[in-house]
Design a protein around this motif. Sequence first.
Motif, short mmCIF file in Angstrom:
data_model
loop_
_atom_site.label_atom_id
_atom_site.label_comp_id
_atom_site.label_asym_id
_atom_site.label_seq_id
_atom_site.Cartn_x
_atom_site.Cartn_y
_atom_site.Cartn_z
N LEU A 67 -37.43 6.37 -9.17
CA LEU A 67 -38.56 5.49 -9.68
C LEU A 67 -39.95 5.68 -8.97
CD1 LEU A 67 -38.55 3.03 -11.80
CD2 LEU A 67 -38.78 1.55 -9.87
N ASN A 71 -41.37 -2.21 -12.71
CA ASN A 71 -41.72 -3.58 -12.80
C ASN A 71 -41.31 -4.75 -12.01
OD1 ASN A 71 -43.42 -2.80 -15.56
ND2 ASN A 71 -41.13 -2.04 -15.93
N VAL A 72 -42.00 -5.54 -11.51
CA VAL A 72 -41.51 -6.69 -10.63
C VAL A 72 -41.60 -8.03 -11.58
CG1 VAL A 72 -41.63 -8.07 -8.70
CG2 VAL A 72 -42.32 -5.35 -8.67
N PRO A 73 -40.33 -8.71 -12.05
CA PRO A 73 -40.62 -10.03 -12.25
C PRO A 73 -41.40 -10.97 -11.38
CG PRO A 73 -38.21 -9.48 -11.76
CD PRO A 73 -39.06 -8.37 -11.17
N TRP A 149 -44.62 -9.91 -15.70
CA TRP A 149 -44.40 -8.76 -14.86
C TRP A 149 -45.55 -8.35 -14.15
CZ3 TRP A 149 -39.51 -7.44 -15.15
CH2 TRP A 149 -38.67 -7.98 -16.14
N TYR A 152 -45.03 -2.08 -10.21
CA TYR A 152 -44.62 -2.10 -8.77
C TYR A 152 -44.73 -0.22 -8.61
CZ TYR A 152 -41.59 -1.42 -4.73
OH TYR A 152 -40.82 -1.12 -3.71
N ALA A 154 -43.59 2.45 -6.30
CA ALA A 154 -42.66 2.54 -5.17
C ALA A 154 -43.07 3.14 -4.02
CB ALA A 154 -41.34 3.14 -5.99
N GLU A 155 -43.91 4.33 -4.44
CA GLU A 155 -44.25 5.23 -3.05
C GLU A 155 -45.77 4.74 -2.86
OE1 GLU A 155 -42.25 7.05 -1.67
OE2 GLU A 155 -40.61 6.88 -3.21
N ARG A 224 -40.84 14.15 -6.56
CA ARG A 224 -41.23 13.19 -5.51
C ARG A 224 -41.42 13.89 -4.15
NH1 ARG A 224 -37.83 8.00 -3.48
NH2 ARG A 224 -36.54 9.70 -3.13
N MET B 48 -32.78 -8.43 -18.20
CA MET B 48 -33.70 -7.37 -18.09
C MET B 48 -34.47 -7.66 -16.83
SD MET B 48 -35.56 -6.93 -21.67
CE MET B 48 -34.73 -6.02 -23.29
N ARG B 49 -34.82 -8.92 -16.69
CA ARG B 49 -35.76 -9.09 -15.30
C ARG B 49 -34.82 -8.66 -14.16
NH1 ARG B 49 -40.16 -11.77 -16.27
NH2 ARG B 49 -40.11 -13.13 -14.21
N GLN B 52 -34.61 -4.86 -13.70
CA GLN B 52 -36.09 -4.60 -13.19
C GLN B 52 -36.09 -4.84 -12.00
OE1 GLN B 52 -38.48 -2.85 -14.94
NE2 GLN B 52 -37.10 -2.39 -16.52
N ALA B 53 -35.79 -5.92 -11.40
CA ALA B 53 -35.81 -6.52 -10.05
C ALA B 53 -34.95 -5.70 -9.17
CB ALA B 53 -35.72 -7.99 -9.86
N MET B 55 -33.88 -2.59 -9.92
CA MET B 55 -34.36 -1.23 -10.13
C MET B 55 -35.46 -1.13 -8.68
SD MET B 55 -34.78 -0.15 -14.00
CE MET B 55 -35.80 1.31 -13.51
N THR B 56 -36.30 -2.13 -8.97
CA THR B 56 -37.66 -1.97 -7.71
C THR B 56 -36.88 -2.06 -6.39
OG1 THR B 56 -37.90 -4.29 -8.19
CG2 THR B 56 -39.28 -2.77 -9.42
N ALA B 59 -35.78 1.38 -5.66
CA ALA B 59 -36.87 2.01 -5.00
C ALA B 59 -37.39 1.78 -3.87
CB ALA B 59 -37.71 1.99 -6.36
N ARG B 60 -37.48 0.69 -3.69
CA ARG B 60 -38.15 0.25 -2.33
C ARG B 60 -36.91 1.05 -1.23
NH1 ARG B 60 -37.59 -2.94 1.76
NH2 ARG B 60 -36.01 -4.01 1.11
N SER B 62 -35.04 3.41 -1.29
CA SER B 62 -34.76 4.79 -1.30
C SER B 62 -36.36 5.32 -1.34
CB SER B 62 -34.12 5.29 -2.41
OG SER B 62 -34.66 4.72 -3.54
N SER B 63 -37.34 4.56 -1.07
CA SER B 63 -38.80 5.39 -0.96
C SER B 63 -38.76 6.40 0.15
CB SER B 63 -39.83 4.22 -0.99
OG SER B 63 -39.57 3.66 0.37
N ILE B 64 -39.73 7.15 -0.02
CA ILE B 64 -39.86 8.29 1.08
C ILE B 64 -40.11 7.77 2.32
CG2 ILE B 64 -41.28 10.06 1.68
CD1 ILE B 64 -40.82 11.18 -1.17
#
Lengths: 578, 90
Positions: A67, A71-73, A149, A152, A154-155, A224, B48-49, B52-53, B55-56, B59-60, B62-64
């Motif tokens: 990613l 999107n952050v809720p 929303w 977001y 990520a990087e 990435r 959905m919310r 998405q939460a 997923m982020t 991502a946080r 597993s961020s580089i």
Amino acid sequence: MLHGPDTRLRLIAVLLIAALLPILGQLVRLQVLEHSQYQSEAEALVRRQYGLPEAPWGVIMDRNGDLLVGNVPVYDVGIDITMITDTAPIAAVLAPLLNRTEEELLASMTPTESLETTVWRPLTKHVPIETAQKLKDLDWPWITLSPTWERYYAEGAMACHTLGFFNAEGIGYGVQAFQLRFLRAESFARYGQVSVDTKPLPGELAEGNLTPYPGTDLRLTIDRTIQAFIEGTLDQAIIDYKAVGGTILVMNPQTGEILAIASRPNYEPYRYAEYAQNGEEALFRDPAVSIAYEPGSVFKVVTVAAALDSGRVDMNWSYYDTGELEYGGVSIRNSSGAAYGQQGLQGILNHSLNVGVATLSTQVLGADLFYKYVRAFGFGQTTGIELTGEIGGIVHLPTDWDWSDSHLATNPFGQGIAVTPLQMAMAVSAIANNGVMMQPRIVAERRYPDGRIIPIPPHELGQPISAETARTVTEIMARSVETFGKVAQVPGYRVAGKSGTAQIPTTGGYDPQQVIVSYVGFGPVPNPQVVILVKLDRPDVPSNIRWGINTAAPVFQKVMARVLTLLGVPPSDLRAGQ
Amino acid sequence: MQRLLARLLLGVVVITTVLAGVYLMVVAANVHTARRLWAMENQIADVMRDNQALMTEIARLSSIPVLQERSVALGYQPAESIDYLYLGEP
């Protein structure tokens, strides 16, 4: 009086009928004569806008599915001011939760005179879930929480120019703005019949699907890991050479896929509003596609390729280099100021001879043929990459009002012509890809919410030179690296490349001190997998090393070595099966 | 005659009552279903919310920068040189 029960019964019946007749009459009036009017009035009473929380926009992933933008809720907070009388204690409780002062909140809760009829006032936007939960725990019915929303990244700032952003005012940059029609979720708000608690009545639900429809996800061609590496390398190069900015671009010449692009100065996309407030909107422009520069000597590979492909010269062709050439009222000199005697195409690239390429353009090709190739290589026109704000650069053609003969003498070594880094990389990609020029692309596929996955296929833009010419130019470039550009060599791999040191145009001439240094090359040879362009703006180093070969070439070497490793490309000797 | 009329009237009343009952039952069921459907639509939005939460959050984590920090903590170092082995065709 009345005689007998029958008579009384008849009288009662008549009275009842008489009493019922007005009722019947009214029923007929209401149900038949004025039916439509009353129906519409009744519907108007229950018709209101209703909707589900807005759906998320499409997310953006790198080529491996990691990613990049999500999107952050969050919640927008408001207050129903008709339900409160004393605002001060409420403001005191909300202030620390909403990170606003009590005065600000009190001002928000007080409608202006022109808004006397206002019942609801916004307090703040985009509060996180944790804060929203604390507000819910207060159990104050006058507080409204509207789910929404926030984008977001990520990087953080990585690939900021490529990813871009899109704000509420409709201004956007990067792939997000370019692909807005796919990324944006369908906002769901319908006007219909609702119950007193704003829930749709059964007839509304029967009319269609109310499920929020999210935006389409994008999988980019960006890798990435490579992106992170070149960002770090670029930052280090800018420190090492005291440059004010720069760009590194990595692309696959066979497919046109951009594996990574990084430019400096950069910005953090989630803070775009702050930059705009500080008047720093210039940071949003992507230097790789939106800012043109005079490429300098890297352009010589285009001139040599054009001359070879025209059939008017071959590897046996040579000219006598006197170190100077007069043409169109200008005097062309080699950057070293020296004369090199008898030289062929190999010598032109080895020594980066301005006089040599000017000889090719003025005495071998001529304006029509030279600019035919310049255009065929994509200069002076946009590449069509899926990024907003791409420009076509500046190419003066003989038919233009501002054309001068001197352009034919200076353009072949990248002066008097402006290109974007992407254009330059694309042109060199054609040489790396047997003469076939692929359209640079950043979007690998679209993933629709209904599960459909639509890959974006590679697109061939044309073939500016033949495969044979491409192989010959590749060989010249590779030999040039092996003899005069060893700093760009990658152990275990054969690479081809060319450096450039370009003066920066100013009003009425060129900056006497500042330069833009660059290096563009590809590898491994044969069958190149990547084209890499390195450009550093205004390096502040001693003048004797203020050249592309001294500054950009080592960066190219470092990037090429790591990228080949990351892509799992084995060294040349292993690929040959030795 | 009067008995026949009374039966007829009773029949009409019974049929009307049954039809009205059925109508009310259908309407009530319809409203109930609509409420459930609306609640499910809201549930989808909530899921959905949550999705998405999550997923982020993934991502946080597993961020580089996070991965780099974790790698260094585990003692990993950047590979300086890589040796390739050539395996001939069998």
